[in-house]
Structures are given as C-alpha cells and as structure tokens.
Enzyme design. Sequence first.
Site, PDB file in Angstrom:
ATOM      1  CD  GLN A 100      12.520   5.778  -9.474  1.00 52.70           C
ATOM      2  OE1 GLN A 100      12.033   4.705  -9.773  1.00 52.70           O
ATOM      3  NE2 GLN A 100      13.427   5.880  -8.535  1.00 52.70           N
ATOM      4  CG  PHE A 101       8.750  10.030  -4.179  1.00 50.38           C
ATOM      5  CD1 PHE A 101       7.827  11.037  -4.030  1.00 50.38           C
ATOM      6  CD2 PHE A 101       9.789   9.928  -3.266  1.00 50.38           C
ATOM      7  CE1 PHE A 101       7.936  11.950  -2.993  1.00 50.38           C
ATOM      8  CE2 PHE A 101       9.909  10.826  -2.228  1.00 50.38           C
ATOM      9  CZ  PHE A 101       8.975  11.847  -2.090  1.00 50.38           C
ATOM     10  CB  THR A 102      13.882   9.079  -5.903  1.00 56.35           C
ATOM     11  OG1 THR A 102      13.944   8.129  -6.957  1.00 56.35           O
ATOM     12  CG2 THR A 102      13.551   8.385  -4.588  1.00 56.35           C
TER      13      THR A 102
END
Length: 136
Positions: A66-68
């Site tokens: 989950q980069f965000t």
Amino acid sequence: VTVDGKESSRIGPGLMVLLGVGHEDTRKDADALVDKIIHLRIFEDEQGKMNISLKDVAGELLVVSQFTLMGDCRKGRRPSFINAARPDSANALYEYFISRANEAGIPTRGGRFQAMMDVDLINQGPVTLLLDTRAK
C-alpha cells in the site's frame, strides 16, 4: 485480492496487512513488524477479551502493498510521497516480509505489487491498528 478480474490471492480467517514501505525501512524493520503482528493479542478469548494472537488462533495473513500509506498530507492539499521507498527496494522488502511471516509458521499470501487491485475484506469488529517501526 482480484487483479484484472481474476482472483490473485485469498486467505481464510486471519489478518490483512496494508504494508507501506518507506525509503529508510530495512529488513530489521520488517522482522520486527512480522514479530509484532503475529504475536499481537488482538483476537478474542472465551471471555470476549482481546487476548489471543494470530499465531494462537492459527490464522492466516494477507499482505497488500500500500504505497499510499506513505503519503504525507501535512502540507498543502496534495500528498507527498517523498518518504516512500523506490519500487525496486519496496518490492524486495515486501517480498521479504511475506517470506518471514511464512517462515514464522503463518500461512501468508500477498497481493500483486504495483497492480491495481480490488481487495475484499470481511472485517470482524472492526479492529484497525496502525503499526509504525519509526514511531519509537
């Protein structure tokens, strides 16, 4: 987890981890996080108290990159992702995290790194916790 309309991975009862990898994160951070997650006493015992770990209930683990989560929204109106790891190092640490959880005896599956995923979750509780290896 579904990618391009096809199921990519699935687990039974257990935990879903949304994993954000920062540019300063190391294998030591991943090891500490795996250990914390699998021993965290967050499942209910027979008295309804959060007192049992993922390991105790023989649960499974679904890890979705989950980069965000690395987005910093403190300034302006647009998140900054300057603290996120570059994709190659983030993927290496993501894969390492999954392998360490499996080695610890927790059946662990992952999403697909950098893919647009549809993630379905049945959340009992709901219980959502934030674990940050930098918050010491």
